[in-house]
Design an enzyme around this catalytic site. Sequence first.
Site, PDB file in Angstrom:
ATOM      1  N   SER A 138     100.367  75.251  21.907  1.00  0.00           N
ATOM      2  CA  SER A 138     100.376  74.632  20.543  1.00  0.00           C
ATOM      3  C   SER A 138     101.342  74.872  19.660  1.00  0.00           C
ATOM      4  O   SER A 138     100.727  76.694  19.459  1.00  0.00           O
ATOM      5  CB  SER A 138      98.664  74.675  20.303  1.00  0.00           C
TER       6      SER A 138
ATOM      7  N   GLU B  99      99.163  64.609  30.910  1.00  0.00           N
ATOM      8  CA  GLU B  99      98.972  63.353  29.398  1.00  0.00           C
ATOM      9  C   GLU B  99      99.759  62.693  29.672  1.00  0.00           C
ATOM     10  O   GLU B  99      99.638  61.592  29.984  1.00  0.00           O
ATOM     11  CB  GLU B  99      98.781  64.450  28.212  1.00  0.00           C
TER      12      GLU B  99
ATOM     13  N   LYS C 104     117.405  44.076  33.567  1.00  0.00           N
ATOM     14  CA  LYS C 104     118.285  45.397  32.869  1.00  0.00           C
ATOM     15  C   LYS C 104     117.601  46.575  32.992  1.00  0.00           C
ATOM     16  O   LYS C 104     116.434  47.640  33.726  1.00  0.00           O
ATOM     17  CB  LYS C 104     119.287  45.209  33.205  1.00  0.00           C
TER      18      LYS C 104
HETATM   19  N1  ARG Z   1     125.362  40.162  32.011  1.00  0.00           N
HETATM   20  C1  ARG Z   1     124.429  39.498  32.594  1.00  0.00           C
HETATM   21  C2  ARG Z   1     123.593  39.904  33.603  1.00  0.00           C
HETATM   22  O1  ARG Z   1     122.905  40.730  32.937  1.00  0.00           O
HETATM   23  C3  ARG Z   1     125.469  39.008  33.737  1.00  0.00           C
HETATM   24  C4  ARG Z   1     125.543  37.350  34.650  1.00  0.00           C
HETATM   25  C5  ARG Z   1     125.521  36.642  33.461  1.00  0.00           C
HETATM   26  N2  ARG Z   1     126.562  35.392  33.586  1.00  0.00           N
HETATM   27  C6  ARG Z   1     126.591  34.497  32.585  1.00  0.00           C
HETATM   28  N3  ARG Z   1     126.627  33.155  33.136  1.00  0.00           N
HETATM   29  N4  ARG Z   1     126.742  34.678  31.899  1.00  0.00           N
HETATM   30  O2  ARG Z   1     122.306  38.525  33.742  1.00  0.00           O
END
Ligand code: ARG
Length: 464
Positions: free
Chosen positions: A283, A296, A331
């Site tokens: 601490s 934690e 993503k």
């Molecule tokens: N950057 C797009 C994604 O991550 C790729 C696919 C895009 N396709 C499209 N028809 N705009 O999904």
Amino acid sequence: MGVGNRNRPLWGGRFGDDAGAASRDFTASIYFDRRLLGLDIRGSIAHANTLARAGIITLDEASQLVEGLREVEGDILEGRSELSTEFEDIHTNVEVLLAEKLGPLAARLHTGRSRNDQVATDMHLFVKEEIDEVFDLIDGLRRAILDRARDHVETLLPGYTHMQRAQPVSFAHHLLAYFFMLTRDRHRFSECGRRADVSPLGAAALAGSGFPLDREFAAAELGFSGVYENAMDAVSDRDFVLEYLSAASLTMMHLSRLAEELVLWSSSEFGFIRLSEGYSTGSSIMPQKRNPDSAELIRGKSGRVYGRLLGLLTTMKGLPLAYNSDMQEDKEALFDATDTLKACLKVAAGAVATMEVRGANMESATLGGFLGATDAADYLVSRGVPFREAHGIVGEIVAHCESVGLELSDLGPADWRGFSADFGDDIVELIHPEGSVRRRDLPGGTGPAAVGSQIRRAKELLDG
Ligand code: ARG
């Protein structure tokens, strides 16, 4: 205007000069999908070979494309080329760089393909790779747990229900519970991996490619076991990402429970373990503190992974077929969840492997809290007393002890007999924690032989 023109997007044919400009930063995914570079290149190489196999390009053109793609990858990785938000995503960036290298030939690569099947392919490959890494990390934690369990078959501590001392168990028994839950987690990832093992390539935008591509060949090139049956499903499916996030969430829930126990056990109130210095911090104001921060944060990060799951489920809900840009949100969810999960697995394994087990404190905790009460009731049952009646008698004994400030171990044979004539002298020994644990040697029990079998089974599962 062609692929190599840096002033217009690849899809710029029907647009004027301002196409997408005002929202470019907003729609671009290159900030995060650059991580797919290696997989995108692999997917494109497989596609180039598939085009050659169908006679759409020559073998020589395919090998120039393959060579060019490898160079583009090297250029990016080694900093000779830069990725730009101008080109939206990793797929377009690679294509633009390829065009700068190969000229018009590069423009043939996207024949019979869409970014929709392209990105889906990358994501399937990504999930498969992550699962292999997660297997190793789960196994690392399972091994650490098993190693510690082996040394503590005879170390007793209170087992808890409702966070109240319940019955004595061995520390090995307690640890092995986590081994077996992690075994189920591993199984869930492998099921997820099996379902992710299908190739979307050839689906193109949604209707299937207009060229007679050999989809099985493309799939085999990339190590997929099969191909999607339906092109619309292939490009709009994100179940495999959601399954990964679900498996990750369950694993994080288990890690969080383990972490919570590490936090409790390392407190002065319990004193059952001491986390090694590598997994503790001090601490900034209280010099005596040794905080279980790693544990934690594992507990805390479970919320973050669940959030990714819930976020993507919500994103996908209500999307009409087939591809929609919403799906680009998959993503960051996946990348963040998998990074978090892997970091937590690694830290949990390290913390378990290096913690100091304070067996003496555990054992002395088993002497308080009336842990022998169930055994005393069972004892009466073995003398023919119906269980409910036995439960009532021992309840009275506990109430008596509480009122006069005694533990069960303080009672002598005559004290026991004061509550029931069925108690023999042996009751005094029988309620000791070791006896209690030793008697529970049925499969799954905390007795030393039963725990020995759990350890053997765990070793088989880990080595198998
Ligand atoms: N950057 C797009 C994604 O991550 C790729 C696919 C895009 N396709 C499209 N028809 N705009 O999904």
